[in-house]
Scaffold this motif. Sequence first.
Motif, PDB file in Angstrom:
ATOM      1  N   ASP A  29      19.753  17.491  48.379  1.00 50.51           N
ATOM      2  CA  ASP A  29      21.118  18.027  48.231  1.00 50.51           C
ATOM      3  C   ASP A  29      21.355  19.215  49.161  1.00 50.51           C
ATOM      4  O   ASP A  29      22.502  19.538  49.492  1.00 50.51           O
ATOM      5  N   ALA A  30      20.256  19.886  49.567  1.00 47.85           N
ATOM      6  CA  ALA A  30      20.373  21.018  50.500  1.00 47.85           C
ATOM      7  C   ALA A  30      20.453  20.543  51.959  1.00 47.85           C
ATOM      8  O   ALA A  30      20.481  21.368  52.869  1.00 47.85           O
ATOM      9  N   ARG A  85      16.461  26.472  56.007  1.00 51.38           N
ATOM     10  CA  ARG A  85      17.185  25.727  54.984  1.00 51.38           C
ATOM     11  C   ARG A  85      16.291  25.515  53.748  1.00 51.38           C
ATOM     12  O   ARG A  85      16.714  25.690  52.611  1.00 51.38           O
ATOM     13  N   ASN A  86      15.025  25.161  53.994  1.00 54.14           N
ATOM     14  CA  ASN A  86      14.098  24.948  52.887  1.00 54.14           C
ATOM     15  C   ASN A  86      13.776  26.268  52.177  1.00 54.14           C
ATOM     16  O   ASN A  86      13.777  26.337  50.949  1.00 54.14           O
ATOM     17  N   ASP A  88      15.606  28.834  51.928  1.00 58.07           N
ATOM     18  CA  ASP A  88      16.790  29.261  51.163  1.00 58.07           C
ATOM     19  C   ASP A  88      16.885  28.526  49.830  1.00 58.07           C
ATOM     20  O   ASP A  88      17.173  29.141  48.801  1.00 58.07           O
ATOM     21  N   ILE A  89      16.663  27.219  49.830  1.00 55.30           N
ATOM     22  CA  ILE A  89      16.790  26.461  48.579  1.00 55.30           C
ATOM     23  C   ILE A  89      15.592  26.721  47.660  1.00 55.30           C
ATOM     24  O   ILE A  89      15.712  26.626  46.438  1.00 55.30           O
ATOM     25  N   THR A 102      18.450  28.206  43.030  1.00 55.74           N
ATOM     26  CA  THR A 102      17.282  27.875  43.846  1.00 55.74           C
ATOM     27  C   THR A 102      16.262  27.106  43.002  1.00 55.74           C
ATOM     28  O   THR A 102      16.302  27.131  41.775  1.00 55.74           O
TER      29      THR A 102
END
Length: 140
Positions: A29-30, A85-86, A88-89, A102
């Motif tokens: 989803d991210a 991106r990874n 951040d999630i 998160t």
Amino acid sequence: MAANRTFSIIKPDATRRNLTGAVTKMLEDAGLRVVASKRIKMTREQAEGFYAVHKERPFFDDLVAFMTSGPVVVQVLEGEDAVKRNRDIMGATNPENAEEGTIRKTYAESIEANSVHGSDSDENAATEIAFFFKPEEIVG
Ligand code: RTP
Ligand code: MG
């Protein structure tokens, strides 16, 4: 930034609670795509080698024991600006400091049993991917 790759581990606390799918959905989803994935039980040698940068840290022995305590799912993730991106999630290392939404805020049990690993630079991503995957096991 162009699409690139990062390395992820779904840690034993998450596989134990049957969260492989739930965590993977948050990654997808991210905006990340799973281009390689396998479930393994890390050996002590693998865990010590993988975390060699932390060898002098007080939590090293506990970390190796935890990472070999159950199955993990190692993955290669692809996407635009994949490393950031990874991260951040995933959220902060300590779930108490992680932001709402998160993975670690949602699922982590503690600073150690924090559900996921993610590479912290493009250089480390390349090293970590090569530690667990042959090139032909990655299908982009
Ligand atoms: P990771 O490498 O797993 O993606 O996590 P990170 O960058 O956010 O954290 P790092 O500082 O690289 O630490 C690696 C892992 O060691 C465990 N840890 N335990 N007991 C402690 O104080 C402590 N601190 C870190 C966590 O499992 C952390 O993810
Ligand atoms: Mg780290």
